[in-house]
Design an enzyme around this catalytic site. Sequence first.
Site, mmCIF file in Angstrom:
data_model
loop_
_atom_site.group_PDB
_atom_site.id
_atom_site.type_symbol
_atom_site.label_atom_id
_atom_site.label_comp_id
_atom_site.label_asym_id
_atom_site.label_seq_id
_atom_site.Cartn_x
_atom_site.Cartn_y
_atom_site.Cartn_z
ATOM 1 N N TYR A 25 0.966 -1.370 0.066
ATOM 2 C CA TYR A 25 -0.024 -0.027 0.042
ATOM 3 C C TYR A 25 0.892 1.288 -0.057
ATOM 4 O O TYR A 25 2.248 1.178 0.185
ATOM 5 C CB TYR A 25 -0.996 -0.044 1.020
ATOM 6 C CG TYR A 25 -0.206 0.282 2.546
ATOM 7 C CD1 TYR A 25 -0.113 1.647 2.891
ATOM 8 C CD2 TYR A 25 0.198 -0.511 3.311
ATOM 9 C CE1 TYR A 25 0.259 1.888 4.495
ATOM 10 C CE2 TYR A 25 0.707 -0.492 4.502
ATOM 11 C CZ TYR A 25 0.850 0.671 5.085
ATOM 12 O OH TYR A 25 1.534 1.282 6.173
ATOM 13 N N CYS A 26 0.309 2.395 -0.513
ATOM 14 C CA CYS A 26 0.852 3.595 -0.383
ATOM 15 C C CYS A 26 0.270 4.772 0.145
ATOM 16 O O CYS A 26 -0.434 4.649 1.030
ATOM 17 C CB CYS A 26 1.445 3.880 -1.749
ATOM 18 S SG CYS A 26 0.501 3.892 -3.289
ATOM 19 N N ARG A 27 0.172 5.719 -0.767
ATOM 20 C CA ARG A 27 -0.576 6.953 -0.355
ATOM 21 C C ARG A 27 -2.018 7.351 -0.591
ATOM 22 O O ARG A 27 -2.674 7.963 0.019
ATOM 23 C CB ARG A 27 0.119 8.400 -0.672
ATOM 24 C CG ARG A 27 1.480 8.410 -0.240
ATOM 25 C CD ARG A 27 2.380 9.542 -1.208
ATOM 26 N NE ARG A 27 3.705 10.055 -0.602
ATOM 27 C CZ ARG A 27 4.613 10.722 -0.936
ATOM 28 N NH1 ARG A 27 4.267 11.120 -2.162
ATOM 29 N NH2 ARG A 27 5.543 11.036 -0.559
#
Length: 227
Positions: free
Chosen positions: A177-179
């Site tokens: 996952y990221c932003r």
Amino acid sequence: MTRLPSAQSLVQDSADLARTLGHPHRLSLLEHIAQGERAVESLAQLSGLSVANASQHLQHLKRAGLVQTRRDGKRVLYRLGDGPILPLLAALREFSEQQRHRVQTMVDDSVYQPDTLEAIDCDALLQRLQDGDVTLLDVRTEADYTLGHLPGAINIPFEELAQRLAELPADRPVVAYCRGPHCLLSHDTVIALRARGLEALRLINGYPQWQAAGLAVETGPAVQSLT
């Protein structure tokens, strides 16, 4: 008697808000603030701006109610304002991507095969975490991770991924996952991991959406390895 705002005044307010958001530097600042509370110096560095320029844009955002501030000694810290700001930013990105046909381009590109787009939502991730059969990978920067991350996630920034693959257990799938839902870092991570023979998929949402949903988060420095 309190007078309700007229339809025209609401339209004007919406236009003023759109005008405030109509600058790439302000959208970039909001994206960084969405990861956690930060001082203007940090936001300037992350956005590639001078402190004076960042401060000017932040004042526009503050007047519009998009950010709030508090003092911590001599520092002024910025956080997102009240209201559905994250959904608003997501909607802007989604519409922009639709207009540019980015989604279709990725699907058609031979590198971005449809199976690499496989993703899971928060509910599915919670179940898999409860079952203990996935490795949760945060591919944001270490600074973002320290401000807040999903429980049990390890942090390997995307640009360090190739050099740190040995830190990922090979006996269970990786969920990256990221932003946010339209941040391509998690998407590119899945492609990179699958190219190396690892089972990987991405979280549809990112850290800000997870936090906004009231789900548990952790703070603190990165865990270096699970192997």
